[in-house]
Design a protein around this motif. Structure first.
Motif, mmCIF file in Angstrom:
data_model
loop_
_atom_site.group_PDB
_atom_site.id
_atom_site.type_symbol
_atom_site.label_atom_id
_atom_site.label_comp_id
_atom_site.label_asym_id
_atom_site.label_seq_id
_atom_site.Cartn_x
_atom_site.Cartn_y
_atom_site.Cartn_z
ATOM 1 N N GLU A 133 0.833 -1.206 0.000
ATOM 2 C CA GLU A 133 0.000 0.000 0.000
ATOM 3 C C GLU A 133 0.865 1.252 0.000
ATOM 4 O O GLU A 133 0.541 2.243 -0.663
ATOM 5 C CB GLU A 133 -0.928 0.004 1.221
ATOM 6 C CG GLU A 133 -1.988 -1.075 1.223
ATOM 7 C CD GLU A 133 -1.495 -2.386 1.830
ATOM 8 O OE1 GLU A 133 -0.245 -2.556 1.917
ATOM 9 O OE2 GLU A 133 -2.334 -3.210 2.211
ATOM 10 N N ALA A 134 1.989 1.207 0.721
ATOM 11 C CA ALA A 134 2.881 2.356 0.776
ATOM 12 C C ALA A 134 3.489 2.661 -0.586
ATOM 13 O O ALA A 134 3.563 3.821 -1.004
ATOM 14 C CB ALA A 134 3.987 2.112 1.804
ATOM 15 N N LYS A 135 3.921 1.626 -1.282
ATOM 16 C CA LYS A 135 4.522 1.840 -2.608
ATOM 17 C C LYS A 135 3.492 2.379 -3.596
ATOM 18 O O LYS A 135 3.787 3.267 -4.409
ATOM 19 C CB LYS A 135 5.131 0.534 -3.120
ATOM 20 C CG LYS A 135 5.835 0.699 -4.459
ATOM 21 C CD LYS A 135 6.487 -0.581 -4.917
ATOM 22 C CE LYS A 135 7.704 -0.909 -4.063
ATOM 23 N NZ LYS A 135 8.453 -2.067 -4.624
ATOM 24 N N THR A 136 2.274 1.850 -3.537
ATOM 25 C CA THR A 136 1.213 2.341 -4.425
ATOM 26 C C THR A 136 0.915 3.814 -4.156
ATOM 27 O O THR A 136 0.770 4.621 -5.080
ATOM 28 C CB THR A 136 -0.065 1.511 -4.222
ATOM 29 O OG1 THR A 136 0.212 0.141 -4.516
ATOM 30 C CG2 THR A 136 -1.177 2.007 -5.132
ATOM 31 N N LEU A 137 0.838 4.170 -2.878
ATOM 32 C CA LEU A 137 0.572 5.563 -2.520
ATOM 33 C C LEU A 137 1.724 6.466 -2.928
ATOM 34 O O LEU A 137 1.512 7.582 -3.419
ATOM 35 C CB LEU A 137 0.332 5.675 -1.008
ATOM 36 C CG LEU A 137 0.065 7.079 -0.460
ATOM 37 C CD1 LEU A 137 -1.179 7.684 -1.094
ATOM 38 C CD2 LEU A 137 -0.085 7.045 1.064
ATOM 39 N N LEU A 138 2.957 5.986 -2.765
ATOM 40 C CA LEU A 138 4.119 6.784 -3.144
ATOM 41 C C LEU A 138 4.130 7.056 -4.645
ATOM 42 O O LEU A 138 4.464 8.167 -5.085
ATOM 43 C CB LEU A 138 5.403 6.066 -2.729
ATOM 44 C CG LEU A 138 6.709 6.825 -2.956
ATOM 45 C CD1 LEU A 138 6.734 8.108 -2.140
ATOM 46 C CD2 LEU A 138 7.910 5.951 -2.608
#
Length: 361
Positions: A77-82
């Protein structure tokens, strides 16, 4: 969440919104004071509930941050948001070498409050989290704001002097903050701190000299020429402008970007607590000190402006265009603070050493 090369601008935009809110509140107070019947204060107080309601509703739609998601183990989720925040798909370097490594370092620190007090690890950050908010409040900005209504009254504002002076100084505060938005990422934090300190010192001493020459130590004067009051008010506005593009917004920006992830929450709490404590002290003792010291009170605060400007010159490293995850290296390379950053038992140093060994391998 902001890219490091625009971090100052986005952070100070937050401060700009605060100054706009202060100005709007001052205008509302001025207008509602004119309502007949003495119930205008109810309108002013009630309108404060409108932004509170907006904040409450908007909080349900506020996105999380990539760093927070990584810290909680939600890496996908963090990579997608980044990717969505940066607008590109290639975020591997920032994600793997900054966020993941910062998370690994943070997990080695089990007691952030205890480690924050350790001399050989986080002394530079702790010193900044205490001294910057302390100096911000002891610039004398509150003294200037409190004393301004008396001077504005001599310009013909009558009984509404305090409200009108709040509008004028609030407007100066708002527009001058735009200078910091433009310059913090171009000229650097340190240069603005230094320039603002020198500007505040000059005009604070000028205000003290002008008021001292007219009022003396008795504080009694039969008449104040409009030209004299205009000069003093101009000095006040220039002083407020210097604060608004330096110690005002940067007093919050600088501490927010220097702490490593493992102590960030604890250190930010220290910053806010010191700021609130210093504000309380100045507010409680200002009137008594003004009665006792007269114009010497401005010299008293000018002394702190000298100290904090000298402190910035020698002990404040530049943080412009440096990713937060790499900020620790700034302290390790500083001529003074590096002596506190070489603890061989620091778990963060062990992680960095292992990472370098793996890179070489």
């Amino acid at each position: 969440m902001a890219p490091y090369n625009y971090r100052g601008m986005f952070n100070i935009l937050f401060q700009l919104m605060i100054t706009i809110g202060i100005l709007c509140a001052n205008v509302i107070n001025y207008l509602t004071a004119e309502i007949s019947g003495g119930w205008g204060w109810r309108v002013s107080l009630g309108l404060a509930g409108v932004p509170a309601l907006i904040i409450l509703v908007a909080s349900f739609f506020l996105s999380d941050t990539p760093n927070s998601l990584v810290e909680r183990g939600m890496e996908d989720e963090a990579k997608t948001l980044l990717k969505r925040i940066r607008g590109v798909d290639d975020v591997e370097a920032e994600f793997d070498y900054d966020m993941i490594q910062a998370r690994n370092e943070a997990r080695l620190v089990k007691h952030p409050w205890r480690n924050l007090m350790r001399r050989r690890c986080y002394r530079p950050q702790l010193a900044m989290s205490i001294l910057i908010p302390f100096f911000q409040q002891f610039t004398g900005i509150n003294v200037i704001m409190f004393y301004a209504p008396v001077l504005f009254k001599t310009l013909g504002f009558g009984g509404s002097a305090s409200l009108m002076s709040a509008i004028i100084t609030g407007a100066v505060n708002m527009f001058a903050t735009g200078v910091s938005i433009y310059g913090s990422d171009r000229w650097g934090r340190r240069s603005l701190f230094l320039e603002g300190g020198i500007q505040m010192l000059i005009f604070q001493v000028a205000i003290a000299a002008l008021i001292g020459s007219k009022f003396g130590i008795t504080g009694n004067v039969t008449e104040i020429p409009t030209s004299f009051a205009s000069v003093v008010v101009t000095c006040i506005c220039i002083y407020v402008a210097g604060f608004a593009w330096s110690w005002g917004p940067l007093g919050w920006l600088y501490p927010s970007e220097i702490f490593p992830l493992e102590i960030r929450s604890a250190a930010q709490s220290v910053t806010v607590a010191v700021n609130m404590l210093a504000t309380f002290v100045v507010g409680q003792f200002f009137l008594s000190m003004l009665c006792a010291m007269k114009y010497g009170l401005f010299i008293f605060f000018a002394f702190f402006v000298v100290v904090m400007t000298v402190f910035c010159y020698f002990f404040m490293p530049e943080t412009k265009n440096i990713p937060i995850e790499e900020m620790t290296q700034v302290w390790r390379s500083h001529w003074f603070w590096k002596r506190f950053m070489n603890d061989p038992n620091d778990p963060v140093n062990l992680v960095i050493g292992m990472s370098r060994f793996e890179d070489k391998a």
